[in-house]
Design an enzyme around this catalytic site. Structure first.
Site, PDB file in Angstrom:
ATOM      1  N   ASP A 139       0.812  -1.218   0.000  1.00 55.28           N
ATOM      2  CA  ASP A 139       0.000   0.000   0.000  1.00 55.28           C
ATOM      3  C   ASP A 139       0.846   1.270   0.000  1.00 55.28           C
ATOM      4  O   ASP A 139       0.357   2.345  -0.335  1.00 55.28           O
ATOM      5  CB  ASP A 139      -0.908   0.032   1.234  1.00 55.28           C
ATOM      6  N   GLY A 183      -5.145  -1.089  -1.830  1.00 56.10           N
ATOM      7  CA  GLY A 183      -4.458   0.060  -1.252  1.00 56.10           C
ATOM      8  C   GLY A 183      -5.204   0.749  -0.124  1.00 56.10           C
ATOM      9  O   GLY A 183      -4.752   1.775   0.386  1.00 56.10           O
TER      10      GLY A 183
END
Length: 389
Positions: A139, A183
């Site tokens: 992420d 993410g």
């Protein structure tokens, strides 16, 4: 497992394409350093520590260890086990029972919070353990560090995969295709799809990031423009996309305790295009396929992951405790970095999102500054494709 001082590596959170590369760097560095004593890995994250489940890397062949940098996911297992204050005290004493002198937790901002809390608990309980964190997250939402190992490979996968989708739609321009990127609340992986156009056959038409409120009407208007202009469109969206006020775009599917599960954003938006615009639309969600893909592992990502593991061992053996290894960019052209030691309090649960300067004025794409920042991390050029349409 003996009374010798021990160096222990632990994984937390979601796997990546290079978490095992960091494991290799740490283990290889420790095994080459006699004062490190035993070198263990906790099997299954913090649960492995509490349950006394470990792998002794001193008994693993060099041939097997050499496979780690090119192995997906976590070779020692990981977890998302929620912890309370009493658990950190229990962990401190479990580590003491195993004669752990140095602990290297590897993970994202949640794991770095665990890292900091274990460090504090050890000091409070009088347990002499040095704790150094190794960053890991696809992420890229860990604070302070320029980027985190795991991100570049996920970014390369996303850019390459979207470039192939763009070719597909260019060859048969009959629908709107919506690709969903992982993410959570940070749009780093989503934004990476912009580099798909470097394959030479176009990139995504629209990119929607969680750093901006999503306007459903504007989205549908933009999709209609694409339909009118060329009969197709590629839209990349973040799984964490939300409307004004933080309201998730996708509807709630299930709620269990403190966990809430929402539907796929891409499927929801594709359904909207069909229902509201009366046009073909489909959704694509690489999901776990893009989190730990070996064919698209970035060589830069892999090498930096190895070096983060090595630097963590050096810091721990020097007694530089309560730190996380970070990556500081020295130059983008030529690309160069150095490894720094960041106080763990600066990164504990501090989520780093995409800065405003990386998002275009319309809020549906990225800037050239972002592209320049990302390009050297990929470690290779995207393949070039031919098209005559």
């Amino acid at each position: 497992m003996g009374t010798q001082d021990t160096l222990l590596v632990m994984h937390g959170g979601g796997p990546t394409a290079v978490i095992n590369a960091s494991l290799f760097g740490a283990v290889d560095e420790a095994l080459r350093t006699p004062e490190a004593g035993r070198v263990l890995g906790a099997l299954g994250g913090v649960g492995g520590i509490l349950d006394g489940r470990f792998v002794d890397f001193g008994t693993v062949s060099r041939e097997t260890l050499a496979l780690l940098p090119h192995s997906p996911s976590s070779a020692i297992g990981t977890s998302r086990k929620p912890l309370e204050e009493k658990d950190y005290r229990a962990l401190a004493h479990a580590l003491k029972r195993e004669h752990v002198r140095w602990l290297l937790p590897t993970g994202g901002n949640g794991t770095m919070n665990t890292c900091g809390e274990i460090w504090r608990a050890c000091r409070a309980e009088g347990v002499n353990i040095d704790v150094v964190g190794i960053p890991k997250t696809m992420d890229n939402d860990i604070a302070v560090t320029d980027h985190a190992p795991g991100y570049a490979s996920a970014a390369l996968y996303m850019a390459a995969s979207v470039s192939e989708v763009c070719c597909d739609v260019r060859g048969l321009p009959i629908h709107i295709v919506i690709v969903e990127a992982m993410g959570r609340n940070a749009g780093w992986v989503t934004a990476a799809s912009a580099l798909a156009d470097e394959s030479g056959t176009g990139g995504p038409d629209l990119i929607y990031l969680p750093e901006r409120d999503f306007d459903e009407d504007q989205f549908l208007e933009s999709c209609q423009e694409l339909i009118d202009e060329k009969g197709s469109g590629i839209v990349v969206v973040s799984e964490g996309l939300h409307k004004k006020g933080g309201v998730p775009v996708a509807p709630l599917l299930m709620e269990t305790g403190r966990s809430r599960y929402f539907g796929d954003v891409s499927a929801h938006l594709a359904r909207l295009v069909v229902q509201k615009l009366g046009y073909k639309a489909r959704s694509e969600k690489p999901g776990l396929l893009g989190r730990a893909s070996m064919p698209w592992q970035s060589a830069v990502d892999r090498e930096e992951a190895v070096q983060c593991g090595r630097e963590a061992v050096r810091a721990a053996l020097e007694g530089d405790s309560g730190k996380m290894v970070g990556i500081e960019r020295v130059s983008s052209a030529p690309y160069a970095v150095r490894y720094v030691r960041i106080p763990i309090e600066q990164v504990m649960l501090d989520e780093r999102t995409l800065p405003d300067r990386y998002i275009n004025a319309a809020g549906n794409g990225v800037t050239e500054e972002f592209r320049s920042w990302l390009r050297p991390l990929l470690g290779q050029d995207l393949p070039r494709f031919a098209s005559f349409v």
